[in-house]
Design a protein around this motif. Sequence first.
Motif, PDB file in Angstrom:
ATOM      1  N   GLU B 224       0.841  -1.185   0.000  1.00 52.42           N
ATOM      2  CA  GLU B 224       0.000   0.000   0.000  1.00 52.42           C
ATOM      3  C   GLU B 224       0.882   1.243   0.000  1.00 52.42           C
ATOM      4  O   GLU B 224       1.760   1.367   0.865  1.00 52.42           O
ATOM      5  CB  GLU B 224      -0.920   0.006   1.210  1.00 52.42           C
ATOM      6  CG  GLU B 224      -2.020   1.040   1.090  1.00 52.42           C
ATOM      7  CD  GLU B 224      -3.170   0.748   2.031  1.00 52.42           C
ATOM      8  OE1 GLU B 224      -4.128   0.089   1.639  1.00 52.42           O
ATOM      9  OE2 GLU B 224      -3.095   1.214   3.171  1.00 52.42           O
ATOM     10  N   VAL B 225       0.662   2.115  -0.923  1.00 56.26           N
ATOM     11  CA  VAL B 225       1.485   3.316  -1.041  1.00 56.26           C
ATOM     12  C   VAL B 225       0.586   4.530  -1.268  1.00 56.26           C
ATOM     13  O   VAL B 225      -0.571   4.406  -1.657  1.00 56.26           O
ATOM     14  CB  VAL B 225       2.484   3.215  -2.220  1.00 56.26           C
ATOM     15  CG1 VAL B 225       3.502   2.132  -1.981  1.00 56.26           C
ATOM     16  CG2 VAL B 225       1.752   2.981  -3.514  1.00 56.26           C
ATOM     17  N   GLU B 226       1.166   5.650  -0.988  1.00 57.36           N
ATOM     18  CA  GLU B 226       0.488   6.909  -1.257  1.00 57.36           C
ATOM     19  C   GLU B 226       1.105   7.470  -2.539  1.00 57.36           C
ATOM     20  O   GLU B 226       2.312   7.717  -2.575  1.00 57.36           O
ATOM     21  CB  GLU B 226       0.726   7.861  -0.085  1.00 57.36           C
ATOM     22  CG  GLU B 226      -0.534   8.435   0.470  1.00 57.36           C
ATOM     23  CD  GLU B 226      -0.271   9.238   1.736  1.00 57.36           C
ATOM     24  OE1 GLU B 226      -1.224   9.725   2.310  1.00 57.36           O
ATOM     25  OE2 GLU B 226       0.902   9.388   2.123  1.00 57.36           O
ATOM     26  N   LEU B 227       0.290   7.637  -3.534  1.00 51.42           N
ATOM     27  CA  LEU B 227       0.809   8.107  -4.815  1.00 51.42           C
ATOM     28  C   LEU B 227       0.531   9.596  -4.942  1.00 51.42           C
ATOM     29  O   LEU B 227      -0.588  10.055  -4.702  1.00 51.42           O
ATOM     30  CB  LEU B 227       0.139   7.344  -5.962  1.00 51.42           C
ATOM     31  CG  LEU B 227       0.376   5.835  -5.953  1.00 51.42           C
ATOM     32  CD1 LEU B 227      -0.405   5.164  -7.067  1.00 51.42           C
ATOM     33  CD2 LEU B 227       1.852   5.524  -6.091  1.00 51.42           C
ATOM     34  N   GLU B 228       1.558  10.309  -5.328  1.00 52.43           N
ATOM     35  CA  GLU B 228       1.414  11.758  -5.454  1.00 52.43           C
ATOM     36  C   GLU B 228       1.512  12.125  -6.929  1.00 52.43           C
ATOM     37  O   GLU B 228       2.493  11.777  -7.602  1.00 52.43           O
ATOM     38  CB  GLU B 228       2.518  12.461  -4.658  1.00 52.43           C
ATOM     39  CG  GLU B 228       2.424  13.977  -4.759  1.00 52.43           C
ATOM     40  CD  GLU B 228       3.532  14.663  -3.987  1.00 52.43           C
ATOM     41  OE1 GLU B 228       4.351  13.949  -3.368  1.00 52.43           O
ATOM     42  OE2 GLU B 228       3.586  15.898  -4.017  1.00 52.43           O
ATOM     43  N   LEU B 235      -3.090  13.243  -3.807  1.00 53.54           N
ATOM     44  CA  LEU B 235      -2.608  12.005  -3.195  1.00 53.54           C
ATOM     45  C   LEU B 235      -3.651  10.911  -3.366  1.00 53.54           C
ATOM     46  O   LEU B 235      -4.846  11.146  -3.156  1.00 53.54           O
ATOM     47  CB  LEU B 235      -2.333  12.217  -1.709  1.00 53.54           C
ATOM     48  CG  LEU B 235      -1.158  13.136  -1.376  1.00 53.54           C
ATOM     49  CD1 LEU B 235      -1.076  13.352   0.133  1.00 53.54           C
ATOM     50  CD2 LEU B 235       0.149  12.557  -1.882  1.00 53.54           C
ATOM     51  N   VAL B 236      -3.197   9.762  -3.730  1.00 48.26           N
ATOM     52  CA  VAL B 236      -4.082   8.607  -3.874  1.00 48.26           C
ATOM     53  C   VAL B 236      -3.483   7.475  -3.066  1.00 48.26           C
ATOM     54  O   VAL B 236      -2.329   7.101  -3.267  1.00 48.26           O
ATOM     55  CB  VAL B 236      -4.210   8.183  -5.351  1.00 48.26           C
ATOM     56  CG1 VAL B 236      -5.060   6.925  -5.460  1.00 48.26           C
ATOM     57  CG2 VAL B 236      -4.804   9.297  -6.172  1.00 48.26           C
ATOM     58  N   LEU B 237      -4.270   6.965  -2.108  1.00 48.39           N
ATOM     59  CA  LEU B 237      -3.822   5.818  -1.317  1.00 48.39           C
ATOM     60  C   LEU B 237      -4.256   4.562  -2.052  1.00 48.39           C
ATOM     61  O   LEU B 237      -5.437   4.383  -2.347  1.00 48.39           O
ATOM     62  CB  LEU B 237      -4.462   5.857   0.070  1.00 48.39           C
ATOM     63  CG  LEU B 237      -3.961   4.831   1.077  1.00 48.39           C
ATOM     64  CD1 LEU B 237      -2.508   5.074   1.401  1.00 48.39           C
ATOM     65  CD2 LEU B 237      -4.795   4.895   2.340  1.00 48.39           C
ATOM     66  N   SER B 238      -3.309   3.715  -2.379  1.00 48.42           N
ATOM     67  CA  SER B 238      -3.667   2.557  -3.189  1.00 48.42           C
ATOM     68  C   SER B 238      -2.825   1.357  -2.802  1.00 48.42           C
ATOM     69  O   SER B 238      -1.695   1.487  -2.359  1.00 48.42           O
ATOM     70  CB  SER B 238      -3.456   2.873  -4.671  1.00 48.42           C
ATOM     71  OG  SER B 238      -3.873   1.780  -5.458  1.00 48.42           O
TER      72      SER B 238
END
Lengths: 414, 295
Positions: B224-228, B235-238
């Motif tokens: 699970e990563v936070e994409l910027e 920010l998208v948590l995915s």
Amino acid sequence: MVWLAPGAFAALALLAGPLIVHLLARRNTRRLVFPATHFVPRSEAAAIRLRRPTDIALLLLRMAIVTTAVLAVAQPLILAQWRMARWNARLARAVVVDTSRSLAEPAIAARLADGELRNVFAGRRIETPDLADGIARAVRWLDSTAPARREIVLVSDFQRGALGGDALTAIPDHVGLRVIRAGVLPATRVATSLPVQGWRGGSWQATTTVDGVGTAAAWTRLGDARPAAWISVAAAPAEAEAAAAALRAATAQGLPAGDETRRVVVRFSGATPLMPPARSVASAWIAFAALRLREAPDGLGADPVVGEREGVMVVDSPIRASGLEAASVIRAVMVAVRSAAIVDPEAEVAAVSDADLAAWRRDPAPAADLSGVRREDSDARWLWGLALLLLGVEWRLRRPRAVPAVTEVRADAA
Amino acid sequence: MNLAPEALAAIGDLELVSKRVVDGTISGLHRSPFHGYSAEFSQYRHYRPGDDLKYIDWKLFARTDRLYTKQFRETTNLQCQIALDASASMAYSGRARVTKFQYARLLAGSLAHLVSRQADAVGLVAYADAIKQYLPSRGGQVHLRALLLALGRTEPAGETDAAAALSRTLDLLKRRGLLFVISDLYDEREAVERALMRAAHIGHDVVIFHVLSRDEVELPFRDEVELEDPETGRLVLSNGAAAGRAYRAAISAFLERWRTRTATYGIDYVRLFTDMPLETGLRAYLRRRAAGVAS
């Protein structure tokens, strides 16, 4: 299987830990710059909120780790046949050696005891003049030994009266008992008692002759009795004469010799109050005397109260010095303070018969008592190993895996 | 011999590198793949519905009773304009050691070199949310050096507004010509499509070089990563493991849509990944284009 520390099962409540972590804990997220975020499905997870566990396998694995650790702490012990056979093959033996004065050959007893302690899994030699005390200590020690067949060996001359039935019944059923007679008692034994003061105004000593037929005592006057200065009485002034008469009456029955420094004051009702008053008992001899006084036969009117003032035993009796029980109270106090028996029990020459001794004997039962099992004997180490293995798997699962190689995409011209 | 993109990007001299790429690319090609429009009569061809009526030779029609369209050859060289996406999203490299912008800049330089070698005019538009650099198309070595210098100074930053930038570029172009668009196409697709459609409709020969990192096709993570988003900061948590399949389906649909839509409008569409040798992709495209022109 048995559990040596079943209380540890309460720690199963820790199973809630992984569940709570999966439900509530914020995930440690990395932050990556990624340009195609429009195509990335947004995770339903929020920072902190109740949610369904997302990784059931990981959750189950973590719960398994906690369960395994708790089971390990509970110290399981598998009672396998091989283990029981190993326990039964060894013997824990306590050898109680009689060291009383009656024993004619103490060296023989010691040698016999040493022989009994050879080639045993665990052994202890307990030397005591009181066999009952030795048996009690042996039982306690055997309880603390590792699982094995257990046995008590009594080495004594088995003088009659030296061992009561209570001592034998105190031995647990699974503990075996053997007796070894060490030497024989003499046919006749002569014992001289301590001097008795006051009887017929003199000081007397008894010479007792014990043989297989009976006991004969001869009294010898050693001289005039000395006044019993170690005991005094106090009463109301009007009853001073009665108190002195009660003291004479008590002394006239004779008293064993004793420590003259142990002074006693018996105070009857109406006596002048002591200033300062007697305090609680601090000296050991007064405490023992008080216990014996409590065990005195009835007829003292009412229980006297024992105190201590400046090392002197103070006995306050609620009766008056003119009462009929006054002499009995003084006599009971005297016997309580100087309780030496006139006849020495060690002078006994009769012994317990071989038939009786053979009846006492019993073999040790197979090892079944787990009281002496140590924690390091348990099978917890296997569970700890399993827990470590599961931890390794959990670490492997948690570690981010490399993305598989992508398929080559060729330049594509429309 | 093809050189890896990261090796080329490590060389600071864009002129040298682009020349090296062009040399490697056109070796084996028999003729130049790009042609301009002619102002001199070239040939007749049968009229096809949709042809401009003003090019019909009415005298020939009177003589033969058949409709022919006149085709011309321009007397001037090809006018070529390179539209380079210089938005922040182009700064992404993924696990490759070369960013999309470095790759695109190299591609733009190579194309400029290639066109200039044909003695045609080439210009540059570097854009993000607005036009950052504009060099009108001209010929000559001096202009080429200026263009390569401008390319070297351009850095990726800011959000993308490709539609506006391309529309503005079309306004600036005085003549029909060749328009290279080098971008990752992360923008409002319909608006960009409209701008490109307009360019094609005007008569420009449009070629899109869709530059992507390999990691943009396959999510480069499984946890699970936070994409910027580098442009918007969104920010998208995915979760990579859970979202991978849906992501790959979405990105495949995005790429396929661009391929089919550009085909519909007659726009050349070339997809390039930053881990591919530039010559390989460029040569494959030029061969295909040369074959198309020949046919």
